[in-house]
Enzyme design. Structure first.
Site, PDB file in Angstrom:
ATOM      1  N   CYS A 172      55.793  45.460  41.355  1.00 16.80           N
ATOM      2  CA  CYS A 172      56.673  44.419  40.826  1.00 16.80           C
ATOM      3  C   CYS A 172      57.864  44.314  41.763  1.00 16.80           C
ATOM      4  CB  CYS A 172      57.132  44.785  39.408  1.00 16.80           C
ATOM      5  SG  CYS A 172      58.451  43.737  38.740  1.00 16.80           S
ATOM      6  N   CYS A 232      56.338  37.679  44.078  1.00 18.95           N
ATOM      7  CA  CYS A 232      56.052  38.153  42.721  1.00 18.95           C
ATOM      8  C   CYS A 232      54.561  38.428  42.671  1.00 18.95           C
ATOM      9  CB  CYS A 232      56.440  37.106  41.676  1.00 18.95           C
ATOM     10  SG  CYS A 232      55.929  37.518  39.981  1.00 18.95           S
TER      11      CYS A 232
END
Length: 265
Positions: free
Chosen positions: A75, A192
């Protein structure tokens, strides 16, 4: 035979599956524990203090419970905030996920690069520092998407996500100078891990062809470098999937390819 190595992969939701897929290809012999912190999803809407206070002790609990040989923070938002804290607190090796600005700028021919991430990631000082250090004369456009991570997760869950919804999120990435032969964006960094879940549609909906930079293969190479080569025995490699909300996953068919064909327990 040496003990099978365990790799913990942590993300806010299902985006980290795009990273897991590449790591499994590099290390098919390992045992995997994939943790989706869906109870706190999305991190991109949280403050820096909230993410640190949430993720650091939670990952510590997971390390205590599963004793991984290595942990991957799949992440961008979490990595830019908590990696230094994790490395100070715990002895496990960590591999993070950060915007691939350096390779994108190095490979861009037009010197027009866009970074597509969550609003939290693109405003982070960490990202600004990467641009200062590695832009190499490129004009870098930061695009903070409010909804693309949620759209990617919805699509993986079988929800109908329209082309228009996706196009609206990626449109600011495509920048062209005025004129008959404009200089335009030729490289988009996917900052992302959720976004590569939509890769086929991103390619199709782009107003012109660009190179989409997915950091997952580089992360997998780093994991393999730290853990060493895979053993020849992958027949009994296990996999576990945990949602912090406690919900049971109902995505077995969709998930199997990310786990290298094995069904998560």
């Amino acid at each position: 035979m040496p003990a099978r190595q365990t790799i913990l992969v942590f993300d806010t939701g299902l985006g980290g599956l795009t990273v897991l897929r590449e790591i499994v290809r590099a290390r098919p012999d390992a045992r995997y524990v994939y943790v989706a912190d869906d109870a706190f999803f999305p991190y991109g809407h949280r403050s820096e203090e909230q993410v640190i206070a949430r993720a650091v002790p939670l990952i510590g609990e997971l390390i205590g419970a599963h004793a991984p040989d290595l942990a991957v923070i799949a992440c961008n938002t979490a990595s830019t905030l908590v990696l230094s804290h994790l490395r100070a607190e715990y002895r496990v090796p960590f591999v993070g996920t950060v915007p691939a600005i350096k390779p994108a700028c190095a490979s861009s021919k037009s010197k027009r690069v866009s970074v597509l991430g969550t609003k939290g990631t693109v405003k982070r000082e960490y990202t600004q520092a990467l641009i200062r250090d590695f832009a190499q004369g490129c004009e870098v456009t930061l695009v903070g998407s409010a909804d693309l991570a949620s759209l990617a997760e919805a699509a993986l869950n079988g929800v109908d996500v329209s082309d228009g919804q996706i196009s609206a999120e990626i449109a600011p990435c495509f920048v062209a100078d005025a004129g008959d032969n404009p200089v335009r964006t030729d490289t988009v960094v996917l900052a992302c891990t959720h976004f590569p879940l939509l890769m086929d549609r991103l390619v199709r909906l782009a107003p012109w062809p660009v190179d989409w930079i997915d950091p997952a293969p580089a992360i997998a190479r780093r994991v393999a470098d730290l853990l060493g080569p895979a053993s020849s025995d992958a027949d009994h490699a296990g996999a576990e999937m945990i949602f912090t909300s406690g919900r049971r996953h109902a995505l077995t068919e969709a998930l199997v390819p990310f786990f290298g064909g094995r069904v998560p327990a």
